[in-house]
Design a protein around this motif. Structure first.
Motif, PDB file in Angstrom:
ATOM      1  N   ARG A   1     -31.244  15.150   3.689  1.00 32.82           N
ATOM      2  CA  ARG A   1     -32.020  14.074   3.847  1.00 32.82           C
ATOM      3  C   ARG A   1     -31.665  13.339   2.884  1.00 32.82           C
ATOM      4  O   ARG A   1     -31.035  13.152   2.485  1.00 32.82           O
ATOM      5  N   PHE A   2     -32.531  12.630   3.936  1.00 36.03           N
ATOM      6  CA  PHE A   2     -32.018  10.499   4.104  1.00 36.03           C
ATOM      7  C   PHE A   2     -32.727   9.957   3.638  1.00 36.03           C
ATOM      8  O   PHE A   2     -34.315  10.289   3.334  1.00 36.03           O
ATOM      9  N   LYS A   3     -32.446   8.984   2.321  1.00 32.46           N
ATOM     10  CA  LYS A   3     -33.822   8.669   1.776  1.00 32.46           C
ATOM     11  C   LYS A   3     -34.103   7.533   2.958  1.00 32.46           C
ATOM     12  O   LYS A   3     -35.489   7.015   2.756  1.00 32.46           O
ATOM     13  N   SER A   4     -33.365   6.820   3.789  1.00 29.56           N
ATOM     14  CA  SER A   4     -33.898   6.078   5.022  1.00 29.56           C
ATOM     15  C   SER A   4     -33.031   6.220   6.092  1.00 29.56           C
ATOM     16  O   SER A   4     -31.821   6.955   5.911  1.00 29.56           O
ATOM     17  N   LYS A   5     -33.341   5.274   7.047  1.00 29.25           N
ATOM     18  CA  LYS A   5     -32.505   5.210   8.342  1.00 29.25           C
ATOM     19  C   LYS A   5     -30.880   4.154   8.352  1.00 29.25           C
ATOM     20  O   LYS A   5     -30.462   4.745   8.525  1.00 29.25           O
ATOM     21  N   GLU A   6     -30.957   3.440   7.568  1.00 32.54           N
ATOM     22  CA  GLU A   6     -29.627   2.929   6.631  1.00 32.54           C
ATOM     23  C   GLU A   6     -29.230   3.921   6.416  1.00 32.54           C
ATOM     24  O   GLU A   6     -27.929   4.220   6.337  1.00 32.54           O
ATOM     25  N   HIS A   7     -29.714   4.731   5.094  1.00 37.93           N
ATOM     26  CA  HIS A   7     -28.638   5.710   3.990  1.00 37.93           C
ATOM     27  C   HIS A   7     -28.340   6.818   5.087  1.00 37.93           C
ATOM     28  O   HIS A   7     -26.731   6.887   4.994  1.00 37.93           O
ATOM     29  N   LYS A   8     -29.295   7.277   6.623  1.00 40.13           N
ATOM     30  CA  LYS A   8     -28.445   7.790   7.564  1.00 40.13           C
ATOM     31  C   LYS A   8     -27.512   7.235   7.896  1.00 40.13           C
ATOM     32  O   LYS A   8     -26.670   7.822   8.678  1.00 40.13           O
ATOM     33  N   SER A   9     -27.601   6.200   8.349  1.00 37.85           N
ATOM     34  CA  SER A   9     -26.511   5.144   8.855  1.00 37.85           C
ATOM     35  C   SER A   9     -25.541   5.343   7.969  1.00 37.85           C
ATOM     36  O   SER A   9     -24.306   5.353   8.624  1.00 37.85           O
ATOM     37  N   LYS A  10     -24.985   5.054   6.952  1.00 35.81           N
ATOM     38  CA  LYS A  10     -24.273   4.937   6.086  1.00 35.81           C
ATOM     39  C   LYS A  10     -23.054   6.632   5.524  1.00 35.81           C
ATOM     40  O   LYS A  10     -22.356   6.745   5.959  1.00 35.81           O
TER      41      LYS A  10
ATOM     42  N   ARG B   1     -23.764   8.573   7.894  1.00 34.91           N
ATOM     43  CA  ARG B   1     -22.882   9.368   9.398  1.00 34.91           C
ATOM     44  C   ARG B   1     -21.343   8.196   9.650  1.00 34.91           C
ATOM     45  O   ARG B   1     -20.689   8.707   9.554  1.00 34.91           O
TER      46      ARG B   1
END
Length: 155
Positions: free
Chosen positions: A4-13, A15
């Motif tokens: 579960r990602f907090k945000s798109k930015e977190h998802k990017s970090k 990955r």
């Protein structure tokens, strides 16, 4: 279990950090190769090497000093970039190896997960079998490892 990602930015970090884990050993070997190449170029840039004697290791005296200086600067920049993504992971792994009382056995299993998943490229079922835990537990540990990596990379 899904991440579960907090945000798109977190998802990017997430990955990016996981990619750094997967590429850790490859990046270490690139550091060795580039360091050797840099050493060779720097040897060829010395005053002694600028003489008209035969230059060892394929150095070419006709190669302009400016061109060699640019190559050196390029390699130094690439080395700095590779070190910026490998050194934090090495520090993280060292911190997992230290004893933390109750968490010591968990740290060892998490470290094994890093080695089996990211370095040996093992599958989740193989790793679960080896560590004698469920795949859901492994994926939870994966989340922790990548979050730790994000912290150590200062993302």
């Amino acid at each position: 279990m899904t991440v579960r990602f907090k945000s798109k930015e977190h998802k990017s970090k997430f990955r990016f950090a996981e990619g750094c884990l997967y590429n850790y050993q490859l990046n270490l070997s690139k550091i060795v190769t580039l360091s050797e190449k840099l050493e060779m170029l720097e040897r060829g840039s010395s005053v002694k090497a600028q003489s008209y004697e035969a230059m060892p290791h394929g150095g070419d005296i006709s190669q302009p000093v400016e061109q060699r200086a640019l190559q050196i600067a390029d390699i130094e920049a690439r080395l700095a970039n590779l070190k910026s993504v490998t050194q934090p992971i090495a520090r993280m792994m060292e911190s997992l190896k230290r004893e933390y009382g109750i968490d010591e056995s968990l740290n060892k299993k998490i470290l094994e997960l890093v080695e089996l998943r990211y370095f040996a490229r093992g599958s989740w079922p193989q790793i679960a079998d080896k560590l004698q835990v469920s795949i859901d537990t492994l994926k939870y540990w994966r989340q922790q490892v990548v979050e730790l990596t994000i912290e150590h990379l200062c993302l």
